[in-house]
Design a protein around this motif. Sequence first.
Motif, PDB file in Angstrom:
ATOM      1  N   PRO A  81       0.812  -1.230   0.000  1.00  0.00           N
ATOM      2  CA  PRO A  81       0.000   0.000   0.000  1.00  0.00           C
ATOM      3  C   PRO A  81       0.837   1.269   0.000  1.00  0.00           C
ATOM      4  CG  PRO A  81      -0.066  -1.063   2.148  1.00  0.00           C
ATOM      5  CD  PRO A  81       0.591  -2.020   1.216  1.00  0.00           C
ATOM      6  N   GLU A  82       2.102   1.156   0.403  1.00  0.00           N
ATOM      7  CA  GLU A  82       2.955   2.347   0.406  1.00  0.00           C
ATOM      8  C   GLU A  82       3.194   2.890  -0.995  1.00  0.00           C
ATOM      9  OE1 GLU A  82       5.678  -1.293   0.469  1.00  0.00           O
ATOM     10  OE2 GLU A  82       3.810  -0.652   1.440  1.00  0.00           O
ATOM     11  N   LEU A  83       2.946   2.078  -2.027  1.00  0.00           N
ATOM     12  CA  LEU A  83       3.079   2.564  -3.395  1.00  0.00           C
ATOM     13  C   LEU A  83       2.124   3.723  -3.660  1.00  0.00           C
ATOM     14  CD1 LEU A  83       3.393  -0.791  -5.388  1.00  0.00           C
ATOM     15  CD2 LEU A  83       5.206   0.877  -4.930  1.00  0.00           C
ATOM     16  N   ASP A  84       0.935   3.668  -3.080  1.00  0.00           N
ATOM     17  CA  ASP A  84      -0.016   4.773  -3.230  1.00  0.00           C
ATOM     18  C   ASP A  84       0.562   6.058  -2.654  1.00  0.00           C
ATOM     19  OD1 ASP A  84      -2.365   4.485  -4.686  1.00  0.00           O
ATOM     20  OD2 ASP A  84      -3.379   3.367  -3.111  1.00  0.00           O
ATOM     21  N   LEU A  85       1.204   5.952  -1.507  1.00  0.00           N
ATOM     22  CA  LEU A  85       1.803   7.133  -0.880  1.00  0.00           C
ATOM     23  C   LEU A  85       2.973   7.658  -1.702  1.00  0.00           C
ATOM     24  CD1 LEU A  85       1.717   5.966   2.847  1.00  0.00           C
ATOM     25  CD2 LEU A  85       0.386   7.833   1.845  1.00  0.00           C
ATOM     26  N   GLN A  86       3.759   6.753  -2.242  1.00  0.00           N
ATOM     27  CA  GLN A  86       4.913   7.180  -3.036  1.00  0.00           C
ATOM     28  C   GLN A  86       4.471   7.914  -4.300  1.00  0.00           C
ATOM     29  OE1 GLN A  86       7.211   3.624  -3.660  1.00  0.00           O
ATOM     30  NE2 GLN A  86       7.666   3.386  -1.476  1.00  0.00           N
ATOM     31  N   LEU A  87       3.438   7.422  -4.958  1.00  0.00           N
ATOM     32  CA  LEU A  87       2.950   8.083  -6.168  1.00  0.00           C
ATOM     33  C   LEU A  87       2.310   9.423  -5.838  1.00  0.00           C
ATOM     34  CD1 LEU A  87       1.465   5.022  -8.096  1.00  0.00           C
ATOM     35  CD2 LEU A  87       3.519   6.312  -8.658  1.00  0.00           C
ATOM     36  N   ALA A  88       1.541   9.476  -4.763  1.00  0.00           N
ATOM     37  CA  ALA A  88       0.946  10.754  -4.355  1.00  0.00           C
ATOM     38  C   ALA A  88       2.032  11.747  -3.962  1.00  0.00           C
ATOM     39  CB  ALA A  88      -0.017  10.544  -3.197  1.00  0.00           C
ATOM     40  N   GLY A  89       3.123  11.231  -3.375  1.00  0.00           N
ATOM     41  CA  GLY A  89       4.208  12.098  -2.940  1.00  0.00           C
ATOM     42  C   GLY A  89       4.927  12.802  -4.071  1.00  0.00           C
ATOM     43  N   LEU A  90       4.804  12.281  -5.285  1.00  0.00           N
ATOM     44  CA  LEU A  90       5.426  12.935  -6.428  1.00  0.00           C
ATOM     45  C   LEU A  90       4.854  14.330  -6.674  1.00  0.00           C
ATOM     46  CD1 LEU A  90       5.535   9.924  -8.942  1.00  0.00           C
ATOM     47  CD2 LEU A  90       7.416  10.819  -7.548  1.00  0.00           C
ATOM     48  N   PHE A  91       3.631  14.553  -6.211  1.00  0.00           N
ATOM     49  CA  PHE A  91       2.961  15.842  -6.437  1.00  0.00           C
ATOM     50  C   PHE A  91       2.979  16.738  -5.201  1.00  0.00           C
ATOM     51  CE2 PHE A  91       0.913  12.584  -9.075  1.00  0.00           C
ATOM     52  CZ  PHE A  91       1.101  13.114 -10.336  1.00  0.00           C
ATOM     53  N   PHE A  92       3.598  16.263  -4.121  1.00  0.00           N
ATOM     54  CA  PHE A  92       3.561  16.983  -2.847  1.00  0.00           C
ATOM     55  C   PHE A  92       4.837  17.793  -2.652  1.00  0.00           C
ATOM     56  CE2 PHE A  92       4.183  17.064   1.844  1.00  0.00           C
ATOM     57  CZ  PHE A  92       3.037  17.772   2.179  1.00  0.00           C
ATOM     58  N   ASP A  93       4.682  19.044  -2.262  1.00  0.00           N
ATOM     59  CA  ASP A  93       5.805  19.925  -1.961  1.00  0.00           C
ATOM     60  C   ASP A  93       6.031  19.895  -0.448  1.00  0.00           C
ATOM     61  OD1 ASP A  93       7.630  21.922  -1.545  1.00  0.00           O
ATOM     62  OD2 ASP A  93       6.584  23.437  -2.725  1.00  0.00           O
ATOM     63  N   ALA A  94       7.048  19.138  -0.025  1.00  0.00           N
ATOM     64  CA  ALA A  94       7.281  18.960   1.408  1.00  0.00           C
ATOM     65  C   ALA A  94       7.675  20.256   2.092  1.00  0.00           C
ATOM     66  CB  ALA A  94       8.362  17.902   1.622  1.00  0.00           C
ATOM     67  N   SER A  95       8.376  21.134   1.385  1.00  0.00           N
ATOM     68  CA  SER A  95       8.818  22.384   2.014  1.00  0.00           C
ATOM     69  C   SER A  95       7.650  23.295   2.359  1.00  0.00           C
ATOM     70  CB  SER A  95       9.801  23.113   1.101  1.00  0.00           C
ATOM     71  OG  SER A  95       9.190  23.440  -0.148  1.00  0.00           O
ATOM     72  N   ASN A  96       6.646  23.303   1.489  1.00  0.00           N
ATOM     73  CA  ASN A  96       5.465  24.133   1.743  1.00  0.00           C
ATOM     74  C   ASN A  96       4.291  23.329   2.295  1.00  0.00           C
ATOM     75  OD1 ASN A  96       6.520  26.648   0.779  1.00  0.00           O
ATOM     76  ND2 ASN A  96       6.367  25.834  -1.297  1.00  0.00           N
ATOM     77  N   LYS A  97       4.485  22.005   2.404  1.00  0.00           N
ATOM     78  CA  LYS A  97       3.481  21.109   2.966  1.00  0.00           C
ATOM     79  C   LYS A  97       2.133  21.240   2.257  1.00  0.00           C
ATOM     80  CE  LYS A  97       5.628  21.027   7.534  1.00  0.00           C
ATOM     81  NZ  LYS A  97       5.454  21.238   8.986  1.00  0.00           N
ATOM     82  N   THR A  98       2.187  21.149   0.931  1.00  0.00           N
ATOM     83  CA  THR A  98       0.961  21.263   0.146  1.00  0.00           C
ATOM     84  C   THR A  98       1.132  20.602  -1.205  1.00  0.00           C
ATOM     85  OG1 THR A  98      -0.709  22.821  -0.656  1.00  0.00           O
ATOM     86  CG2 THR A  98       1.589  23.452  -0.944  1.00  0.00           C
ATOM     87  N   PHE A  99       0.014  20.437  -1.904  1.00  0.00           N
ATOM     88  CA  PHE A  99       0.009  19.992  -3.297  1.00  0.00           C
ATOM     89  C   PHE A  99      -0.122  21.253  -4.149  1.00  0.00           C
ATOM     90  CE2 PHE A  99      -1.231  16.243  -0.981  1.00  0.00           C
ATOM     91  CZ  PHE A  99      -0.679  15.195  -1.702  1.00  0.00           C
ATOM     92  N   PRO A 100       0.966  21.790  -4.656  1.00  0.00           N
ATOM     93  CA  PRO A 100       0.942  23.132  -5.253  1.00  0.00           C
ATOM     94  C   PRO A 100       0.061  23.262  -6.480  1.00  0.00           C
ATOM     95  CG  PRO A 100       3.054  22.055  -5.652  1.00  0.00           C
ATOM     96  CD  PRO A 100       2.316  21.208  -4.662  1.00  0.00           C
ATOM     97  N   LEU A 101      -0.132  22.184  -7.231  1.00  0.00           N
ATOM     98  CA  LEU A 101      -0.890  22.321  -8.467  1.00  0.00           C
ATOM     99  C   LEU A 101      -2.356  22.660  -8.215  1.00  0.00           C
ATOM    100  CD1 LEU A 101      -0.078  22.161 -11.437  1.00  0.00           C
ATOM    101  CD2 LEU A 101      -1.045  19.861 -11.521  1.00  0.00           C
ATOM    102  N   LYS A 102      -2.828  22.394  -7.009  1.00  0.00           N
ATOM    103  CA  LYS A 102      -4.243  22.705  -6.734  1.00  0.00           C
ATOM    104  C   LYS A 102      -4.503  24.202  -6.723  1.00  0.00           C
ATOM    105  CE  LYS A 102      -4.129  22.780  -1.660  1.00  0.00           C
ATOM    106  NZ  LYS A 102      -4.698  22.197  -0.435  1.00  0.00           N
ATOM    107  N   PHE A 103      -3.430  25.006  -6.674  1.00  0.00           N
ATOM    108  CA  PHE A 103      -3.584  26.460  -6.704  1.00  0.00           C
ATOM    109  C   PHE A 103      -3.330  27.031  -8.098  1.00  0.00           C
ATOM    110  CE2 PHE A 103      -2.021  25.426  -2.379  1.00  0.00           C
ATOM    111  CZ  PHE A 103      -3.165  25.763  -1.676  1.00  0.00           C
ATOM    112  N   ASN A 104      -3.047  26.150  -9.066  1.00  0.00           N
ATOM    113  CA  ASN A 104      -2.746  26.589 -10.420  1.00  0.00           C
ATOM    114  C   ASN A 104      -4.044  26.835 -11.188  1.00  0.00           C
ATOM    115  OD1 ASN A 104      -2.220  26.042 -13.426  1.00  0.00           O
ATOM    116  ND2 ASN A 104      -0.158  26.306 -12.606  1.00  0.00           N
ATOM    117  N   THR A 105      -4.213  28.049 -11.681  1.00  0.00           N
ATOM    118  CA  THR A 105      -5.464  28.422 -12.342  1.00  0.00           C
ATOM    119  C   THR A 105      -5.717  27.589 -13.596  1.00  0.00           C
ATOM    120  OG1 THR A 105      -5.259  30.681 -11.529  1.00  0.00           O
ATOM    121  CG2 THR A 105      -6.759  30.316 -13.379  1.00  0.00           C
ATOM    122  N   LEU A 106      -4.697  27.400 -14.406  1.00  0.00           N
ATOM    123  CA  LEU A 106      -4.876  26.624 -15.635  1.00  0.00           C
ATOM    124  C   LEU A 106      -5.245  25.179 -15.333  1.00  0.00           C
ATOM    125  CD1 LEU A 106      -1.973  27.953 -17.900  1.00  0.00           C
ATOM    126  CD2 LEU A 106      -4.411  28.470 -18.051  1.00  0.00           C
TER     127      LEU A 106
END
Length: 255
Positions: free
Chosen positions: A24-49
């Motif tokens: 099940p950790e594979l799900d976390l690893q794939l989700a982690g590709l989109f996560f910005d650990a420094s800002n603790k967020t998924f930055p693309l969710k703020f992208n207007t386009l």
Amino acid sequence: MNRSGLYTALALVLVVGLLFGIYPELDLQLAGLFFDASNKTFPLKFNTLAMIARDGAMWIAWGLALPSIVALVVKLARPDKPLLVPGRTVMFLLVTLVLSAGILTNLTFKSHWGRPRPIVVTQFDGPQQFVPWWDPRGSCGRNCSFFSGEAATAFWTYAPAALTPPAWRPLAFTAATLFGVVTSGLRMAFGGHFFTDVAIAGLVTFIVIWLAFAWIYRWPSTRLSDARIDAALTRFAWPLYRLRQKWRGRDVGSR
């Protein structure tokens, strides 16, 4: 919509289910590709386009269903008129859409399968515990992660692709696949779903469409005709139509 497509989808369900059930950790690893650990967020969710693309994908899917929806509404209002769209097309598109993106997704799994979304699990600075795809005992109360309604809606475009002329069908299926993959990727990038949420949504949707196509168009024992569906809708809508006409001083008789 041949048998090899069904067998492939069933095999992929088995492979994805077992692989991500055992690891099940594979799900976390794939989700982690989109996560910005420094800002603790998924930055693309703020992208207007990206947000416009997400909303546009749903408009495209529902736009493909719109002619059949309009045809059904008009037929129910005026059962004395023939359907504006072939009856089997209306039934096939709307039944598969309701089943895959509505009943199976929102009324069945998302309402009773308490898997938290990536954006709220502790591994991504959220308050809830991660659970694998097969575990319904997560702490999510409603509108949960498994499985994705937007991915199911995007992959539902396999249904209109199945109705294209044979010469265009491979291109249509390729376009539907890309459309579903890109839409699913956006949901993952926003932290809204894990890989298994979108993958199983797409595979289940394809299986629903395959079975509906076989039931309506292929299997001799259940195969329907446009005329039969049109007549059934006429009988269903006629009593209310007759009542409305009586209020206007006309009697259109029974059917």
